[in-house]
Write a protein that holds these residues in place. Structure first.
Motif, PDB file in Angstrom:
ATOM      1  N   CYS A 244       0.841  -1.202   0.000  1.00  0.00           N
ATOM      2  CA  CYS A 244       0.000   0.000   0.000  1.00  0.00           C
ATOM      3  C   CYS A 244       0.878   1.254   0.000  1.00  0.00           C
ATOM      4  O   CYS A 244       1.905   1.308   0.673  1.00  0.00           O
ATOM      5  CB  CYS A 244      -0.893  -0.002   1.239  1.00  0.00           C
ATOM      6  N   TYR A 246      -0.170   4.278   0.973  1.00  0.00           N
ATOM      7  CA  TYR A 246      -0.676   5.340   1.847  1.00  0.00           C
ATOM      8  C   TYR A 246       0.173   5.466   3.113  1.00  0.00           C
ATOM      9  O   TYR A 246       1.133   6.196   3.128  1.00  0.00           O
ATOM     10  CB  TYR A 246      -2.156   5.118   2.175  1.00  0.00           C
ATOM     11  N   SER A 278      -6.854  -4.700   6.257  1.00  0.00           N
ATOM     12  CA  SER A 278      -6.669  -3.495   5.450  1.00  0.00           C
ATOM     13  C   SER A 278      -7.510  -2.373   6.046  1.00  0.00           C
ATOM     14  O   SER A 278      -8.296  -2.596   6.958  1.00  0.00           O
ATOM     15  CB  SER A 278      -7.145  -3.759   4.017  1.00  0.00           C
ATOM     16  N   GLY A 282      -6.168   1.783   1.593  1.00  0.00           N
ATOM     17  CA  GLY A 282      -5.417   0.818   0.782  1.00  0.00           C
ATOM     18  C   GLY A 282      -6.321  -0.162   0.069  1.00  0.00           C
ATOM     19  O   GLY A 282      -6.035  -0.604  -1.047  1.00  0.00           O
ATOM     20  N   VAL A 415      -4.731  -0.210  10.436  1.00  0.00           N
ATOM     21  CA  VAL A 415      -4.546  -1.669  10.512  1.00  0.00           C
ATOM     22  C   VAL A 415      -3.731  -2.029  11.755  1.00  0.00           C
ATOM     23  O   VAL A 415      -4.037  -3.011  12.452  1.00  0.00           O
ATOM     24  CB  VAL A 415      -3.899  -2.199   9.220  1.00  0.00           C
TER      25      VAL A 415
HETATM   26  S1  SF4 Z   1      -3.365   0.874   7.250  1.00  0.00           S
HETATM   27 FE1  SF4 Z   1      -4.534   1.430   5.420  1.00  0.00          FE
HETATM   28  S2  SF4 Z   1      -3.424   3.145   4.519  1.00  0.00           S
HETATM   29 FE2  SF4 Z   1      -2.067   2.174   5.990  1.00  0.00          FE
HETATM   30  S3  SF4 Z   1      -0.855   0.767   4.759  1.00  0.00           S
HETATM   31 FE3  SF4 Z   1      -2.601  -0.379   5.575  1.00  0.00          FE
HETATM   32  S4  SF4 Z   1      -4.194  -0.269   4.009  1.00  0.00           S
HETATM   33 FE4  SF4 Z   1      -2.647   1.301   3.540  1.00  0.00          FE
END
Ligand code: SF4
Ligand code: SF4
Ligand code: SF4
Ligand code: FES
Length: 949
Positions: A244, A246, A278, A282, A415
């Motif tokens: 991901c 983000y 997740s 993401g 997460v």
């Molecule tokens: S917590 Fe959300 S934004 Fe952060 S890496 Fe995981 S999926 Fe991506």
């Protein structure tokens, strides 16, 4: 629905040193004690039919599909809920079992639509698979009786559909929301035939507590909960594992593809950071990569008042290089620089700093990590010896007390927050130090033991009074300190914090936190057994950010909470590659691995590898670049993947500095705020379009894999290489793996890292070298990286940013789950349905005093500027404090933040701005100018045919 590529072993793994041998259909198998019969069978290659079980959730035993016979046991036990036993003999297939399973399946199918051929799950539906497995041919009951086939669909969530007509009430979704996500948004309502899944109080998903993490969609064995993209596009043809782009959790995903198009992102069960979980960003918010605002062709213009002109890559690169050379010839070597990005890969970041040091011939390189976690690097390096967090995420599962300081994990690091919440539900204690009542303070089945609701700007006063309690109440782990730390520095620090001026009672009037709570929290943490600290930008983005990081490290050392599982000092990094961008030598004074440019041996190694002489003097930091620009000495800037005009403090100062430059080169996906001041626009590539690596908050290096061709023709690393070649410093990489090989050769902590190793292990945590060939999950085991841990005195110095009669409130800032930082990506997705504007949170008392009610437009004025936001009146903030997010450029949150910064690193003091709030009827002057400028700039690009189709 499970991903097509993943095998499901039915129940979660059990970790036990003891093993058990049993026989399943005459196959012998050895498994850890506590393993279910179902999982043991799957491991032995025997698939037992199942519906309500999945290896992501604890077994529940409701569907009765998985019945088996066990020698010596009465009846037909469910294999998912029956643990293995030594010598057990299990039969999974015989006529009796087949008849029972077929009967169960018949009941399910009699109340299920027969639209398999047009169902989005066709071919990947567990119900369909199981009907096939048990050999169901006909349904004796007919389909005419009472059923749920006409139940209405819930399409309210923008990303997934809930079609109750397909629901088999297996409860996997409910359990996923409870156990994996920890939101507890779903329940099974009613009983028997009437039982049904409902969100919150039988609300549409969008109106419920659901945070759209996707865990229920992932768990659903039928098409009841399905991604809308899957329904629209159909099943994927191929997939690739990537990371991901983000936040700093660094979740691993399987990008499921049809040709060059993403069908859906499925969290990877083997992902070491996320274990198959997740968040909404993401999992779903990837539409920005094909948003019509995205620019995919290079452009140039002479002045920022000129229209953009589409040009070829050759022309754009040649123009950029000639401008940079012209500026250097006219204004001197140091008149240009570059900014790397924590959004880009390690390899791209490394290339940008290499281009600046070797191609531009100066050290004027900095990174957006400057404005978030630079104090972490400084504080941890000076105390523990390494500029990074000490644990892996899984370590939290061994923590007894969790101390969260200045972080909001459920919004910022969702997460990891789910994992933390799991540990808290298991009974770990929680202390939250935050001016605001973040969700974690009280959330289903979790309540903080202490919420230290301190005044913004008083972190160091608080950490010193926590330490005061530890040293004056005999809570120091003396053995640990004597063995592991510099005793002199400890004694000095002990005497310093023991001073009565730092007692919780003395500090109460400064921090606003009741002394009894500070004493209680200090005792709880120090006596924890395993005490783990997690902190965020609420620690670093202060004038004493580095001091606070050192204070945290002091406290952890004094209580022996370092060097093993379950403890540690853990910075929750903001962006996907903040750790990596710092590791890669993006700061003006450091090469890769945090080694100073003045270190002759280190510099010579880079000189030898790159074949050029390098400067031993640090270059300019971002704020120094702005000052130099305003002084007429700094004229050219290459910015890869960062939007300083929105993200840096005191926007008007930043835009004045940008306006004073002669050539700004922006490499990005969109015409962002900084690009509106640019002369060259080099279109960037999304994480789906390139190979490389990201390093998350655990120092975990994971692969980013290209799943589609770059829409611009080039990946970002290739663009930097083209620019470098054009300015006269040749680079000839043909793949990012070669860049990582070079990093490994030049950086002791990365010596063992390669794409091959990461591909083999899934991911690796640095240091990774001869001593740690497979990486280092926990740092400072046995000894600190610097040898002995060093205590540093952390005098509390109040910020210069003071409230007074004119500016009586303190503004602090933060993020929200659905949006991401400057919002350039998330604003261009359906995530705006959760958050379409930044609001200012204000305590009811402050609102009432000012005649402000919820939803009013409020002018927020500081010493730096003024902006207007709508009010949200809430007691989540304490009286005297206002709070806002900063995801929308027109909000102008950084118009009001000041230029105060951390004494050691210049990290801006975003978290403390003295302001006044007044009810207003129209936008601020800045907002009017901003809108006008934006309209003009948008018009200047509109006629160019440069957007993605
Ligand atoms: S917590 Fe959300 S934004 Fe952060 S890496 Fe995981 S999926 Fe991506
Ligand atoms: S929605 Fe899916 S997971 Fe939830 S109960 Fe129905 S079939 Fe099971
Ligand atoms: S999407 Fe996540 S939060 Fe929403 S109901 Fe499903 S599991 Fe719960
Ligand atoms: S899979 Fe065991 S009872 Fe449902």
């Amino acid at each position: 629905m499970q991903s097509i590529a993943e095998k499901d072993l039915g129940t979660p793994a059990r970790l036990s040193a003891k093993t058990v041998t049993l026989s399943i259909d005459d196959r012998e198998i050895l498994v850890p004690e506590g393993t279910s019969v179902m999982r043991a069978a799957a491991l032995a290659g025997v698939a037992i039919p199942k519906l309500c079980a999945t290896d992501q959730l604890d077994a529940f035993g409701s569907c009765r599909m998985c019945l088996v016979q066990i020698e010596g046991m009465k009846g037909l036990p469910a294999s998912c809920t029956t643990p293995v036993a030594q010598g057990m003999k299990v039969t999974t297939q015989n006529k009796q079992l087949a008849d029972v399973r077929r009967g169960v399946m018949e009941l399910y199918i009699s109340d299920h639509p027969l639209d398999c051929l047009t169902c989005p799950a066709n071919g990947h539906c567990e119900l369909q698979d199981m009907a096939g497995v048990v050999g169901l041919r006909e349904v004796r009951y007919g389909y005419e009786g009472a059923n749920h086939l006409k139940a209405e669909k819930d399409e309210s969530n923008p990303y997934f559909t809930f079609d109750p007509s397909k629901c088999i009430v297996c409860s996997r979704c409910v359990r996923a929301c409870d156990e994996v996500q920890g939101t507890l948004a779903l329940t099974i309502q009613s009983r028997g035939f009437d039982s049904k899944v409902s969100a919150s109080q039988d609300n549409p998903f969008m109106d419920s507590e659901c945070v759209s993490c996707g865990a229920c969609v992932q768990a659903c064995p039928t098409a009841t909960l399905s991604e809308k993209t899957l329904i629209e596009k159909g099943q994927a043809e191929h997939s690739a594992v990537t990371t991901c782009a983000y936040c700093g959790v660094g979740c691993s995903f399987r990008a499921e593809m049809q040709g060059e198009e993403v069908v859906r992102m499925v969290p990877n069960k083997d992902g070491h950071a996320n274990h198959g979980h997740s968040c909404v960003k993401g999992r779903f918010a990837i539409g920005y990569a094909t948003h019509p605002d995205r620019i995919i062709k290079p452009m140039i213009r002479a002045k920022i008042s000129d229209p953009w002109q589409e040009v070829s890559w050759e022309e754009a690169i040649a123009h950029a290089a000639s401008e940079l050379k012209r500026i250097q010839a006219k204004y001197g070597r140091d008149s240009i620089g570059g900014i790397t990005s924590s959004r880009c890969t390690n390899e791209e970041t490394y290339l940008v700093q290499k281009l600046v040091r070797a191609g531009f011939g100066n050290n004027n390189v900095d990174t957006c990590a400057r404005v978030c976690h630079s104090p972490t690097g400084y504080g941890l390096k000076n105390t523990l010896g390494e500029s990074a967090g000490t644990q892996d995420f899984d370590s939290v599962m061994s923590a007894d007390v969790i101390l969260v300081i200045g972080a909001n994990p459920t919004d910022g690091h969702p997460v990891f927050a789910s994992q933390m919440k799991r540990r808290l539900r298991q009974g770990a204690k929680l202390i939250v130090a935050d001016p605001r009542r973040i969700d974690l303070v009280r959330t289903p089945h979790i309540a903080a033991d202490f919420h230290l609701s301190l005044r913004p700007g008083t972190n160091v006063a608080l950490i010193n009074s926590l330490a005061h309690v530890v040293v004056t109440e005999g809570l120091v782990k003396e053995d640990f300190v004597r063995e592991r730390c510099e005793v002199d520095s400890f004694e000095k620090w002990r005497a310093f914090v023991a001073n009565p001026k730092y007692s919780p009672e003395a500090m109460e009037s400064v921090t606003g936190v009741p002394a009894a709570s500070v004493r209680g929290a200090a005792r709880l943490y120090a006596k924890a057994g395993n005490g783990a600290i997690y902190y965020g930008l609420g620690v670093t983005e202060h004038s004493q950010g580095s001091t606070m990081v050192m204070g945290i490290a002091n406290l952890a050392m004094a209580t022996g909470n370092l060097g093993r599982e379950g403890v540690g000092v853990n910075p929750l990094r903001g962006q996907n590659n903040v750790q990596g961008s710092c590791d890669m030598g993006s700061f003006p004074h450091e090469f890769t691995g945090y080694r100073h440019v003045a270190d002759d041996a280190v510099r010579h190694s880079f000189e030898a590898a790159w074949g050029v002489g390098l400067l031993s003097e640090p270059g300019l930091r971002i704020p120094n670049m702005f000052e130099a620009a305003l002084d007429g000495e700094f004229k050219g800037l290459y910015i890869e993947g960062e939007d300083i005009a929105q993200s840096d403090p005191n926007t008007q100062h930043v835009t004045a500095a940008l306006s004073a430059m002669e050539c700004i080169i922006v490499q990005d996906l969109f015409l962002n705020e900084s690009a509106k001041f640019a002369h060259v626009f080099l279109p960037g590539s999304s994480f789906l379009e390139k190979d490389g690596t990201f390093t998350n908050a655990e120092r975990r290096i994971s692969r980013v894999r290209r799943v589609m061709k770059p829409k611009t023709g080039y990946a970002d690393w290739e663009v930097t290489q083209l620019l470098s070649n054009a300015v006269g410093f040749p680079m000839n990489y043909t793949h990012p793996s070669q860049i990582m090989d070079e990093i490994a050769k030049l950086t002791p902590t990365f010596a063992g890292v390669s794409f091959e190793l990461i591909d083999r292990l899934g991911s690796v945590q640095w240091p990774c070298n001869a001593q740690h060939p497979e990486g280092t999950p926990t740092m400072h085991v046995g000894t600190f990286v610097r040898g002995k841990g060093k205590f540093l005195v952390t005098e509390y110095v109040p910020t210069r940013e003071k409230v007074n009669a004119k500016y009586p409130l303190i503004l602090t800032t933060g993020r929200i789950l659905s949006q991401y930082n400057v919002g350039a990506q998330t604003r261009r997705t359906a995530n705006v349905q959760w958050h379409d504007e930044d609001r200012v949170e204000m305590h009811p008392h402050d609102a009432e005093q000012r005649g402000i009610i919820d939803g009013d437009w409020v002018g927020i004025a500081s010493r730096a500027g003024e902006t207007v936001l709508r009010a949200r009146v809430t007691d989540r903030v304490q009286p005297g404090v206002v709070y806002t997010t900063f995801h929308f450029p027109e909000s102008g949150a950084n118009v009001i933040t000041t230029e105060n910064s951390d004494w050691a690193t210049n990290c801006p003091e975003y978290k403390v701005t003295a302001v006044e709030a007044t009810r207003v009827a129209q936008p601020s002057e800045w907002q009017k100018r901003f809108r006008e400028f934006t309209n003009t700039q948008e018009a200047l690009v509109k006629q160019a045919d440069v957007f993605v189709k």
